[in-house]
Design a protein around this motif. Structure first.
Motif, PDB file in Angstrom:
ATOM      1  N   ALA A 109     -25.858 -29.063   2.757  1.00 43.29           N
ATOM      2  CA  ALA A 109     -25.704 -27.985   4.335  1.00 43.29           C
ATOM      3  C   ALA A 109     -25.428 -26.559   3.471  1.00 43.29           C
ATOM      4  O   ALA A 109     -24.773 -26.688   3.697  1.00 43.29           O
ATOM      5  CB  ALA A 109     -25.354 -28.782   4.950  1.00 43.29           C
ATOM      6  N   ASP A 114     -30.489 -23.398   9.166  1.00 50.04           N
ATOM      7  CA  ASP A 114     -29.799 -23.714   9.338  1.00 50.04           C
ATOM      8  C   ASP A 114     -30.287 -24.717  10.332  1.00 50.04           C
ATOM      9  O   ASP A 114     -29.222 -26.060  10.541  1.00 50.04           O
ATOM     10  CB  ASP A 114     -29.438 -23.078  10.114  1.00 50.04           C
ATOM     11  CG  ASP A 114     -29.306 -21.465   9.371  1.00 50.04           C
ATOM     12  OD1 ASP A 114     -29.111 -21.423   8.363  1.00 50.04           O
ATOM     13  OD2 ASP A 114     -29.270 -20.449  10.757  1.00 50.04           O
ATOM     14  N   ALA A 115     -31.156 -25.241  10.764  1.00 48.86           N
ATOM     15  CA  ALA A 115     -31.404 -26.342  11.444  1.00 48.86           C
ATOM     16  C   ALA A 115     -31.255 -27.651  10.819  1.00 48.86           C
ATOM     17  O   ALA A 115     -30.581 -28.668  11.473  1.00 48.86           O
ATOM     18  CB  ALA A 115     -32.414 -26.500  12.557  1.00 48.86           C
ATOM     19  N   CYS A 135     -29.593 -28.375   8.053  1.00 46.05           N
ATOM     20  CA  CYS A 135     -28.713 -28.022   7.111  1.00 46.05           C
ATOM     21  C   CYS A 135     -27.594 -28.821   8.897  1.00 46.05           C
ATOM     22  O   CYS A 135     -26.570 -29.570   8.016  1.00 46.05           O
ATOM     23  CB  CYS A 135     -27.564 -26.704   6.717  1.00 46.05           C
ATOM     24  SG  CYS A 135     -28.867 -26.611   5.029  1.00 46.05           S
ATOM     25  N   GLY A 136     -27.465 -28.423   9.520  1.00 47.05           N
ATOM     26  CA  GLY A 136     -26.667 -28.630  11.404  1.00 47.05           C
ATOM     27  C   GLY A 136     -27.174 -30.397  10.988  1.00 47.05           C
ATOM     28  O   GLY A 136     -25.785 -30.564  11.498  1.00 47.05           O
ATOM     29  N   LYS A 137     -27.641 -30.871  10.823  1.00 47.85           N
ATOM     30  CA  LYS A 137     -28.553 -32.061  11.542  1.00 47.85           C
ATOM     31  C   LYS A 137     -27.560 -33.411  10.253  1.00 47.85           C
ATOM     32  O   LYS A 137     -27.035 -34.058  10.339  1.00 47.85           O
ATOM     33  CB  LYS A 137     -29.428 -32.433  10.716  1.00 47.85           C
ATOM     34  CG  LYS A 137     -30.079 -31.730  12.219  1.00 47.85           C
ATOM     35  CD  LYS A 137     -29.380 -33.061  13.966  1.00 47.85           C
ATOM     36  CE  LYS A 137     -30.984 -32.158  14.883  1.00 47.85           C
ATOM     37  NZ  LYS A 137     -30.583 -32.720  16.517  1.00 47.85           N
ATOM     38  N   ALA A 196     -25.303 -32.059   7.945  1.00 45.69           N
ATOM     39  CA  ALA A 196     -23.639 -31.697   8.181  1.00 45.69           C
ATOM     40  C   ALA A 196     -23.107 -32.892   9.214  1.00 45.69           C
ATOM     41  O   ALA A 196     -22.463 -33.322   9.477  1.00 45.69           O
ATOM     42  CB  ALA A 196     -23.449 -30.497   8.697  1.00 45.69           C
ATOM     43  N   GLU A 197     -23.396 -32.761  10.703  1.00 43.53           N
ATOM     44  CA  GLU A 197     -23.924 -33.606  11.843  1.00 43.53           C
ATOM     45  C   GLU A 197     -23.202 -35.171  11.486  1.00 43.53           C
ATOM     46  O   GLU A 197     -22.138 -35.620  11.509  1.00 43.53           O
ATOM     47  CB  GLU A 197     -24.455 -33.453  12.213  1.00 43.53           C
ATOM     48  CG  GLU A 197     -24.568 -34.632  13.847  1.00 43.53           C
ATOM     49  CD  GLU A 197     -25.499 -33.446  15.023  1.00 43.53           C
ATOM     50  OE1 GLU A 197     -25.715 -34.816  15.632  1.00 43.53           O
ATOM     51  OE2 GLU A 197     -25.578 -32.701  14.574  1.00 43.53           O
TER      52      GLU A 197
END
Length: 481
Positions: free
Chosen positions: A275, A350-351, A353-355, A357-358
């Protein structure tokens, strides 16, 4: 027809002919007028005319002299002769010289319309033939452009097909994207190996062409003859690649870039998997700057991007799809510029890494990974792969791969092999089982594979390891108490 020229010294006849042409069913782009043969010849040398309608008797230069001069201009038009009855014998001579039709004065409207329709059909046939010849010539020129000139019989044969259809003097080549401006009729435009277009013009017209080409654009320098067409393209393409990164018109580089691309695709993929996509993008921007400065290879940067996407797709197949299809980012040159490529890649990362990390922050997933690790520790002696373990803990295969790597610090195969090799070492030290029995007992179905993995991990074969362990045991200090 695009352009018609009416050469007639009598104004009212000239105007009458123009009006009748305009009212005919034949589409005409522009109608030009000349008061004598000399003026008409000047127009023909400046403009491309499809049909010349000419009188015979005119001052300064008559129609017969005018038609005789047509071979001296670049584009010979079709010819319609309009004349009085007394000039019929001259008209026959002009028909023999290449005139397509002859009309008597006063010109009958229906007769003119019929003649124009016949000439329009002739014009369309000529246009189709010219286009076919032009396409064939461009195909041959493109082949000569893409292949180095070697001067052999095959090359000479191809070059002969372009005789009289290539620049007689020095020319300059450019590579650019699709041009929305209308280029000069003398420009040669050929499709390159990708989305770039190769355009060449006589050297004296290079600046005018450079002013209308869209960025990225690269100039290949001054060349001469078909023998240098390939070289001209190579130089222009190398300059176009650099312009792709710099956003300015670039000249062909004098020497190839010397500095290597620093980060590997594996390193960048590791950052993204953790991430840390912004950090990966910063590294890519730094490398792109080096390319723009001429220090690093554009092709090496393109390969790095393609390898990065392959690494991500292979390691996190389903997770990357949640952020959108990444495959388009494997093709750097499909984008308008490197800047636009990195901007869109950054949004995608960004999308992603957001997934990632989530998903990783979810407590339930952490629990499942712990369960998966325990299951491996308990069942490593059995036939086992990551699909079996991810199914056991009810987790998406790609997500399990990502979280397992983050949890253990290594991949699944390495973790499983370590457990098996550690158990094999213990059995070699504490039992007299045969090596193949130990291999099967710790989960290796193939003895050769066991021997190969054991030696690459431990540095010794199983037999050598057993002897070494036995010697250590025999020479170990004994407890005298």
């Amino acid at each position: 027809m695009n352009t018609i020229l009416i050469a007639e010294d009598e104004k009212f006849i000239r105007m009458g002919l123009k009006t009748m042409v305009q009212r005919s069913s034949v589409p005409v782009g522009e109608i030009l007028e000349a008061r004598d043969g000399e003026e008409a010849l000047g127009i023909l040398r400046e403009r491309q005319v499809d049909l010349l309608i000419t009188d015979i008797r005119m001052p300064k230069m008559d129609g017969i002299q005018l038609v005789g001069q047509l071979n001296t201009i670049g584009h010979r038009p079709m010819v319609m002769v309009v004349s009085g009855y007394d000039d019929f014998s001259y008209a026959v001579e002009m028909l023999r010289s290449g005139a397509s039709d002859y009309l008597l004065k006063p010109v009958e409207r229906e007769r003119l319309y019929e003649a124009l329709e016949k000439l329009e059909e002739q014009f369309l046939r000529r246009q189709a033939a010219d286009e076919e010849r032009g396409q064939q010539t461009r195909r041959v020129l493109r082949q000569l452009m893409l292949e180095p000139a070697h001067g052999g019989p095959e090359w000479e044969k191809l070059a002969a097909q372009c005789a009289g259809r290539f620049f007689p003097g020095p020319y300059v080549g450019f590579c650019a994207g699709e041009c929305t401006e209308t280029l000069r009729s003398g420009a040669l435009c050929l499709r390159g190996t990708g989305r770039e277009l190769f355009c060449a013009v006589p050297a004296e017209e290079a600046e005018q062409l450079a002013a209308v080409l869209p960025l990225p654009a690269g100039r290949g320098g001054v060349c001469q003859g078909l023998e240098q067409l390939h070289l001209c393209y190579q130089r222009a393409y190398a300059a176009w690649q650099r312009s792709f990164f710099s956003g300015t018109l670039c000249e062909a580089p004098e020497e190839p870039p010397q500095q290597p691309i620093d980060p590997s695709a594996r390193q960048l993929a590791g950052l993204v998997g953790l991430a840390r996509g912004q950090e990966a993008i910063r590294l890519l921007r730094g490398e792109a700057h080096g390319v723009a400065q001429g220090e690093k290879s554009p092709d090496a940067f393109a390969r790095l991007c393609a390898d990065l996407i392959r690494q991500l797709s292979a390691s996190y197949q389903n997770l990357v799809e949640l952020a959108g299809d990444p495959e388009r980012f494997a093709r750097l040159w499909d984008f308008p510029s490197c800047q636009s490529y990195l901007e869109e890649l950054e949004q995608w990362m960004d999308a992603f890494c957001g997934k990632a990390a989530e998903e990783f922050s979810d407590y339930e997933n952490k629990q499942k990974i712990r369960q998966g690790v325990q299951y491996i520790q308990q069942h490593f002696r059995e036939p086992l792969n990551m699909a079996v373990v991810s199914n056991h803990v009810s987790m998406n295969y790609s997500l399990f791969s990502l979280l397992f790597k983050q949890y253990t610090g290594g991949n699944f195969v390495s973790y499983l092999q370590k457990l098996r090799i550690d158990e094999a070492k213990r059995l070699l030290e504490t039992t007299d089982w045969r090596v193949n029995e130990i291999g099967r007992n710790v989960g290796f179905s193939d003895e050769k594979h066991f021997l190969k993995v054991f030696k690459s991990t431990v540095g010794l074969s199983p037999t050598e390891y057993r002897k070494s362990a036995l010697l250590l045991q025999q020479n170990a200090p004994k407890d005298e108490t």
